[in-house]
Design a protein around this motif. Structure first.
Motif, PDB file in Angstrom:
ATOM      1  N   ILE A  53       0.823  -1.210   0.000  1.00  0.00           N
ATOM      2  CA  ILE A  53       0.000   0.000   0.000  1.00  0.00           C
ATOM      3  C   ILE A  53       0.857   1.260   0.000  1.00  0.00           C
ATOM      4  CG2 ILE A  53      -1.785   1.285   1.263  1.00  0.00           C
ATOM      5  CD1 ILE A  53      -2.578  -1.381   2.574  1.00  0.00           C
ATOM      6  N   THR A  54       0.433   2.240  -0.787  1.00  0.00           N
ATOM      7  CA  THR A  54       0.950   3.606  -0.705  1.00  0.00           C
ATOM      8  C   THR A  54      -0.111   4.475  -0.053  1.00  0.00           C
ATOM      9  OG1 THR A  54       2.332   3.409  -2.699  1.00  0.00           O
ATOM     10  CG2 THR A  54       1.675   5.637  -2.037  1.00  0.00           C
ATOM     11  N   LEU A  55       0.295   5.288   0.907  1.00  0.00           N
ATOM     12  CA  LEU A  55      -0.606   6.266   1.515  1.00  0.00           C
ATOM     13  C   LEU A  55      -0.632   7.511   0.640  1.00  0.00           C
ATOM     14  CD1 LEU A  55      -2.346   7.265   3.930  1.00  0.00           C
ATOM     15  CD2 LEU A  55      -0.216   8.146   4.927  1.00  0.00           C
ATOM     16  N   LEU A  56      -1.830   7.922   0.223  1.00  0.00           N
ATOM     17  CA  LEU A  56      -2.013   9.128  -0.576  1.00  0.00           C
ATOM     18  C   LEU A  56      -2.784  10.147   0.249  1.00  0.00           C
ATOM     19  CD1 LEU A  56      -2.021  10.772  -3.250  1.00  0.00           C
ATOM     20  CD2 LEU A  56      -4.148   9.566  -3.835  1.00  0.00           C
ATOM     21  N   VAL A  57      -2.136  11.254   0.592  1.00  0.00           N
ATOM     22  CA  VAL A  57      -2.787  12.319   1.353  1.00  0.00           C
ATOM     23  C   VAL A  57      -3.245  13.398   0.374  1.00  0.00           C
ATOM     24  CG1 VAL A  57      -2.591  13.977   3.233  1.00  0.00           C
ATOM     25  CG2 VAL A  57      -1.265  11.850   3.313  1.00  0.00           C
ATOM     26  N   LEU A  58      -4.554  13.624   0.327  1.00  0.00           N
ATOM     27  CA  LEU A  58      -5.118  14.627  -0.572  1.00  0.00           C
ATOM     28  C   LEU A  58      -5.043  16.009   0.070  1.00  0.00           C
ATOM     29  CD1 LEU A  58      -8.346  12.806  -1.851  1.00  0.00           C
ATOM     30  CD2 LEU A  58      -6.110  12.944  -2.973  1.00  0.00           C
ATOM     31  N   ALA A  59      -4.215  16.864  -0.517  1.00  0.00           N
ATOM     32  CA  ALA A  59      -4.057  18.233  -0.013  1.00  0.00           C
ATOM     33  C   ALA A  59      -4.143  19.229  -1.159  1.00  0.00           C
ATOM     34  CB  ALA A  59      -2.717  18.374   0.714  1.00  0.00           C
ATOM     35  N   GLY A  60      -4.867  18.842  -2.217  1.00  0.00           N
ATOM     36  CA  GLY A  60      -4.874  19.661  -3.419  1.00  0.00           C
ATOM     37  C   GLY A  60      -6.110  20.496  -3.636  1.00  0.00           C
TER      38      GLY A  60
ATOM     39  N   LEU B 227       2.563   9.466  -0.601  1.00  0.00           N
ATOM     40  CA  LEU B 227       2.488  10.502  -1.632  1.00  0.00           C
ATOM     41  C   LEU B 227       1.598  11.618  -1.115  1.00  0.00           C
ATOM     42  CD1 LEU B 227       1.795   8.344  -4.836  1.00  0.00           C
ATOM     43  CD2 LEU B 227       3.958   9.473  -4.266  1.00  0.00           C
ATOM     44  N   ILE B 228       1.959  12.862  -1.412  1.00  0.00           N
ATOM     45  CA  ILE B 228       1.125  14.001  -1.063  1.00  0.00           C
ATOM     46  C   ILE B 228       0.654  14.648  -2.354  1.00  0.00           C
ATOM     47  CG2 ILE B 228       1.031  16.258   0.058  1.00  0.00           C
ATOM     48  CD1 ILE B 228       3.216  15.248   1.976  1.00  0.00           C
ATOM     49  N   ASN B 229      -0.664  14.727  -2.522  1.00  0.00           N
ATOM     50  CA  ASN B 229      -1.250  15.403  -3.677  1.00  0.00           C
ATOM     51  C   ASN B 229      -1.528  16.852  -3.288  1.00  0.00           C
ATOM     52  OD1 ASN B 229      -4.522  15.843  -4.813  1.00  0.00           O
ATOM     53  ND2 ASN B 229      -2.782  15.902  -6.205  1.00  0.00           N
ATOM     54  N   ALA B 230      -0.827  17.785  -3.939  1.00  0.00           N
ATOM     55  CA  ALA B 230      -0.981  19.201  -3.631  1.00  0.00           C
ATOM     56  C   ALA B 230      -0.883  20.008  -4.911  1.00  0.00           C
ATOM     57  CB  ALA B 230       0.087  19.660  -2.640  1.00  0.00           C
ATOM     58  N   ASN B 231      -1.527  21.175  -4.905  1.00  0.00           N
ATOM     59  CA  ASN B 231      -1.508  22.059  -6.071  1.00  0.00           C
ATOM     60  C   ASN B 231      -0.997  23.457  -5.750  1.00  0.00           C
ATOM     61  OD1 ASN B 231      -2.610  20.236  -8.105  1.00  0.00           O
ATOM     62  ND2 ASN B 231      -4.465  20.274  -6.853  1.00  0.00           N
ATOM     63  N   ARG B 232      -0.594  23.681  -4.513  1.00  0.00           N
ATOM     64  CA  ARG B 232       0.032  24.931  -4.090  1.00  0.00           C
ATOM     65  C   ARG B 232       0.858  24.625  -2.853  1.00  0.00           C
ATOM     66  NH1 ARG B 232      -5.140  28.204  -1.487  1.00  0.00           N
ATOM     67  NH2 ARG B 232      -6.343  26.355  -0.893  1.00  0.00           N
ATOM     68  N   SER B 233       1.616  25.618  -2.378  1.00  0.00           N
ATOM     69  CA  SER B 233       2.538  25.403  -1.244  1.00  0.00           C
ATOM     70  C   SER B 233       3.452  24.205  -1.508  1.00  0.00           C
ATOM     71  CB  SER B 233       1.767  25.184   0.070  1.00  0.00           C
ATOM     72  OG  SER B 233       0.812  26.190   0.296  1.00  0.00           O
ATOM     73  N   LEU B 234       3.839  24.030  -2.761  1.00  0.00           N
ATOM     74  CA  LEU B 234       4.575  22.822  -3.134  1.00  0.00           C
ATOM     75  C   LEU B 234       5.916  22.714  -2.417  1.00  0.00           C
ATOM     76  CD1 LEU B 234       3.819  22.617  -6.963  1.00  0.00           C
ATOM     77  CD2 LEU B 234       2.538  21.640  -5.045  1.00  0.00           C
TER      78      LEU B 234
END
Length: 199
Positions: A6-13, A50-57
């Motif tokens: 498993i990969t943990l995907l944190v949605l921060a986007g 994995l961190i999903n982000a679209n700002r504050s990269l």
């Protein structure tokens, strides 16, 4: 399936519209950003993060995990973040969680593994309602999700319904799924975390 699958995907986007447009991952609760609360609950329980982000990269990258932006821009919702994570993951399974749920169950990973059985997707349920962005799913669902998004689908529940899925019961700790959508939510959760020693 084991935790190593498993990969943990944190949605921060997301856009954080209900919180005034702030980047919720960096909203502070007890002098610690929400993203760090979430990571501290689940760190070390999956092969990678994995961190999903679209700002504050730059800020997210300083946490030491790979940061992935949405494959397509314009903030198309959590399904786009999930697709981006499924595509980037090197494991057969991905556990999706939001960045604004700082009291997630510490046994979330093991209980999702135990609950999914032979299904493709498992969704956490607190006894009263489901939490669609707390879900364990197969990485190889990415092509189907890409097709659904291309067809205009934005509703996470409707995409799940295309697959063999189930709920996993967390009715013994429903408050673990409280997320922050308003200043009042923040005040309530702050008190709760102090009460259970989670700060």
């Amino acid at each position: 399936m084991t935790q190593d699958d498993i990969t943990l995907l944190v949605l921060a986007g997301g856009q954080g519209r209900r919180m005034g447009g702030v980047d919720k991952g960096w909203t502070r609760l007890h002098d610690k950003p929400l993203i760090l609360h979430v990571l501290s609950r689940l760190e070390g329980q999956t092969r990678g993060v994995l961190i999903n982000a679209n700002r504050s990269l730059d800020a997210y990258e300083q946490l030491g995990y790979p940061v992935i932006t949405d494959i397509e821009g314009d903030f198309k919702g959590p399904l786009m973040g999930i697709l981006s994570g499924l595509t980037a993951a090197s494991t057969p399974w991905v556990l999706v969680v939001p960045c604004d749920t700082p009291a997630l169950p510490k046994d979330l990973v093991t209980r999702m593994i135990d609950g999914i059985g032979e299904r493709d997707i498992a969704v956490a349920h607190d006894g009263e309602r489901a939490h669609p962005v707390v879900a364990l799913m197969r990485s190889d669902l990415a092509p189907d999700l890409r097709e659904a998004l291309a067809a205009g689908e934005r509703k996470i529940d409707r995409w799940y319904a295309r697959h063999h899925w189930c709920h996993v019961d967390f009715s013994d700790q429903p408050e673990a799924f409280t997320n922050l959508n308003s200043p009042q939510d923040k005040a309530n959760l702050s008190q709760r975390l102090v009460g259970d020693g989670s700060t």
